[in-house]
Design a protein around this motif. Sequence first.
Motif, PDB file in Angstrom:
ATOM      1  N   LEU A   1      -6.983   9.165  -6.221  1.00  0.00           N
ATOM      2  CA  LEU A   1      -7.536   8.463  -5.072  1.00  0.00           C
ATOM      3  C   LEU A   1      -9.029   8.743  -4.930  1.00  0.00           C
ATOM      4  O   LEU A   1      -9.801   7.845  -4.563  1.00  0.00           O
ATOM      5  CB  LEU A   1      -6.801   8.882  -3.793  1.00  0.00           C
ATOM      6  CG  LEU A   1      -5.322   8.470  -3.711  1.00  0.00           C
ATOM      7  CD1 LEU A   1      -4.669   9.071  -2.466  1.00  0.00           C
ATOM      8  CD2 LEU A   1      -5.187   6.952  -3.689  1.00  0.00           C
ATOM      9  N   GLN A   2      -9.427   9.966  -5.264  1.00  0.00           N
ATOM     10  CA  GLN A   2     -10.847  10.319  -5.191  1.00  0.00           C
ATOM     11  C   GLN A   2     -11.648   9.545  -6.238  1.00  0.00           C
ATOM     12  O   GLN A   2     -12.738   9.058  -5.972  1.00  0.00           O
ATOM     13  CB  GLN A   2     -11.011  11.816  -5.413  1.00  0.00           C
ATOM     14  CG  GLN A   2     -12.463  12.288  -5.244  1.00  0.00           C
ATOM     15  CD  GLN A   2     -12.579  13.801  -5.391  1.00  0.00           C
ATOM     16  OE1 GLN A   2     -11.598  14.489  -5.684  1.00  0.00           O
ATOM     17  NE2 GLN A   2     -13.785  14.318  -5.180  1.00  0.00           N
ATOM     18  N   VAL A   3     -11.070   9.416  -7.453  1.00  0.00           N
ATOM     19  CA  VAL A   3     -11.745   8.637  -8.495  1.00  0.00           C
ATOM     20  C   VAL A   3     -11.909   7.195  -8.059  1.00  0.00           C
ATOM     21  O   VAL A   3     -12.974   6.594  -8.228  1.00  0.00           O
ATOM     22  CB  VAL A   3     -10.921   8.704  -9.820  1.00  0.00           C
ATOM     23  CG1 VAL A   3     -11.460   7.670 -10.822  1.00  0.00           C
ATOM     24  CG2 VAL A   3     -11.004  10.087 -10.415  1.00  0.00           C
ATOM     25  N   ILE A   4     -10.863   6.616  -7.486  1.00  0.00           N
ATOM     26  CA  ILE A   4     -10.917   5.239  -7.038  1.00  0.00           C
ATOM     27  C   ILE A   4     -11.966   5.062  -5.943  1.00  0.00           C
ATOM     28  O   ILE A   4     -12.759   4.117  -5.977  1.00  0.00           O
ATOM     29  CB  ILE A   4      -9.531   4.778  -6.527  1.00  0.00           C
ATOM     30  CG1 ILE A   4      -8.519   4.807  -7.672  1.00  0.00           C
ATOM     31  CG2 ILE A   4      -9.600   3.379  -5.929  1.00  0.00           C
ATOM     32  CD1 ILE A   4      -7.090   4.627  -7.219  1.00  0.00           C
TER      33      ILE A   4
ATOM     34  N   ASN B   1       0.800  -1.231   0.000  1.00  0.00           N
ATOM     35  CA  ASN B   1       0.000   0.000   0.000  1.00  0.00           C
ATOM     36  C   ASN B   1       0.833   1.281   0.000  1.00  0.00           C
ATOM     37  O   ASN B   1       0.290   2.376   0.171  1.00  0.00           O
ATOM     38  CB  ASN B   1      -0.974   0.030   1.188  1.00  0.00           C
ATOM     39  CG  ASN B   1      -2.053  -1.021   1.079  1.00  0.00           C
ATOM     40  OD1 ASN B   1      -2.595  -1.257  -0.007  1.00  0.00           O
ATOM     41  ND2 ASN B   1      -2.375  -1.677   2.179  1.00  0.00           N
ATOM     42  N   GLN B   2       2.140   1.165  -0.190  1.00  0.00           N
ATOM     43  CA  GLN B   2       2.993   2.360  -0.221  1.00  0.00           C
ATOM     44  C   GLN B   2       2.709   3.216  -1.454  1.00  0.00           C
ATOM     45  O   GLN B   2       2.950   4.421  -1.447  1.00  0.00           O
ATOM     46  CB  GLN B   2       4.473   1.945  -0.205  1.00  0.00           C
ATOM     47  CG  GLN B   2       4.915   1.253   1.074  1.00  0.00           C
ATOM     48  CD  GLN B   2       4.714   2.113   2.293  1.00  0.00           C
ATOM     49  OE1 GLN B   2       5.162   3.262   2.336  1.00  0.00           O
ATOM     50  NE2 GLN B   2       4.036   1.561   3.294  1.00  0.00           N
ATOM     51  N   LEU B   3       2.196   2.594  -2.517  1.00  0.00           N
ATOM     52  CA  LEU B   3       1.926   3.348  -3.743  1.00  0.00           C
ATOM     53  C   LEU B   3       0.928   4.475  -3.501  1.00  0.00           C
ATOM     54  O   LEU B   3       0.992   5.515  -4.169  1.00  0.00           O
ATOM     55  CB  LEU B   3       1.399   2.400  -4.832  1.00  0.00           C
ATOM     56  CG  LEU B   3       0.977   3.037  -6.154  1.00  0.00           C
ATOM     57  CD1 LEU B   3       2.164   3.719  -6.827  1.00  0.00           C
ATOM     58  CD2 LEU B   3       0.385   1.979  -7.100  1.00  0.00           C
ATOM     59  N   SER B   4       0.022   4.284  -2.558  1.00  0.00           N
ATOM     60  CA  SER B   4      -1.006   5.307  -2.307  1.00  0.00           C
ATOM     61  C   SER B   4      -0.394   6.654  -1.938  1.00  0.00           C
ATOM     62  O   SER B   4      -1.010   7.703  -2.152  1.00  0.00           O
ATOM     63  CB  SER B   4      -1.953   4.847  -1.201  1.00  0.00           C
ATOM     64  OG  SER B   4      -1.241   4.607   0.003  1.00  0.00           O
ATOM     65  N   ARG B   5       0.837   6.647  -1.417  1.00  0.00           N
ATOM     66  CA  ARG B   5       1.494   7.914  -1.077  1.00  0.00           C
ATOM     67  C   ARG B   5       1.890   8.713  -2.314  1.00  0.00           C
ATOM     68  O   ARG B   5       2.106   9.930  -2.231  1.00  0.00           O
ATOM     69  CB  ARG B   5       2.754   7.644  -0.251  1.00  0.00           C
ATOM     70  CG  ARG B   5       2.524   6.956   1.077  1.00  0.00           C
ATOM     71  CD  ARG B   5       3.843   6.788   1.803  1.00  0.00           C
ATOM     72  NE  ARG B   5       3.689   6.143   3.105  1.00  0.00           N
ATOM     73  CZ  ARG B   5       4.694   5.901   3.933  1.00  0.00           C
ATOM     74  NH1 ARG B   5       5.927   6.277   3.598  1.00  0.00           N
ATOM     75  NH2 ARG B   5       4.475   5.306   5.094  1.00  0.00           N
ATOM     76  N   TYR B   6       2.003   8.014  -3.437  1.00  0.00           N
ATOM     77  CA  TYR B   6       2.479   8.661  -4.664  1.00  0.00           C
ATOM     78  C   TYR B   6       1.344   9.023  -5.616  1.00  0.00           C
ATOM     79  O   TYR B   6       1.554   9.760  -6.573  1.00  0.00           O
ATOM     80  CB  TYR B   6       3.458   7.734  -5.392  1.00  0.00           C
ATOM     81  CG  TYR B   6       4.751   7.508  -4.642  1.00  0.00           C
ATOM     82  CD1 TYR B   6       5.905   8.223  -4.968  1.00  0.00           C
ATOM     83  CD2 TYR B   6       4.817   6.589  -3.593  1.00  0.00           C
ATOM     84  CE1 TYR B   6       7.085   8.013  -4.276  1.00  0.00           C
ATOM     85  CE2 TYR B   6       6.001   6.383  -2.897  1.00  0.00           C
ATOM     86  CZ  TYR B   6       7.125   7.095  -3.236  1.00  0.00           C
ATOM     87  OH  TYR B   6       8.304   6.898  -2.555  1.00  0.00           O
TER      88      TYR B   6
END
Length: 224
Positions: free
Chosen positions: A216-219, A205-210
């Motif tokens: 992220l809102q679309v997802i 889940n480190q990718l979420s920082r990038y």
Amino acid sequence: MSRSAPINIAVRLLMVCKGRVPLPFKRAIVERIRPKQAANLITQLSAEQFSSLAHSMPMPLIAQVVKYLKPQAIRDDYMDLPEEFHIELTQELCGISAFSTAADFANFLSAAQLKVLFFALNSEAYVVSILEHMENLPIAGQGLRGCSTDYLSRLAEEAGQRQQIQAVARVIGMLSMQRQADVCASLTPATLMQLVPQLLPLSNNQLSRYLPPKLLQVIATRAR
């Protein structure tokens, strides 16, 4: 005597005489027997005979024959053939949807050779289908690491349309976090929704920082 009897006798003669049989005779026999029988014959030829036949037989016939081969049995002989042969055979195999066989031979290639092969195919659909069947995905990932973000995005979009995102996700997951984020930023929402759930576990889940907040809102919106 049945019609196949002369051919069977010729096959036995070819095996007994081996290198002493002229190339045109070998080619004529291979072209007249069934692909599965030809595959059994080819695995028993010397490296020199194999190379001679590979350079003289029509590629559509070679593609039909190699579908019945165990690639490992001819690995060394295959790798001795020029890169152009690898590309042409892979194109022919993809053209008849023999993607599993194409992937078996692609597994032998180096990262640099795979990069050349994938670009030479000039078809994201073919590359996606080969990746789906490849066992040596880490080498494929190394080969694709130097590709542009645009190319990797096209691969992801093609995989998303085909609902075959897993292998492409593993390859993209070998990139740096920033490059993964760059690929994600250029995708359609539909493909993004397939790819990101595959990528996040690969990075703990480190990718979420990038990922940009908008992505992220679309997802999050699509997940509701």
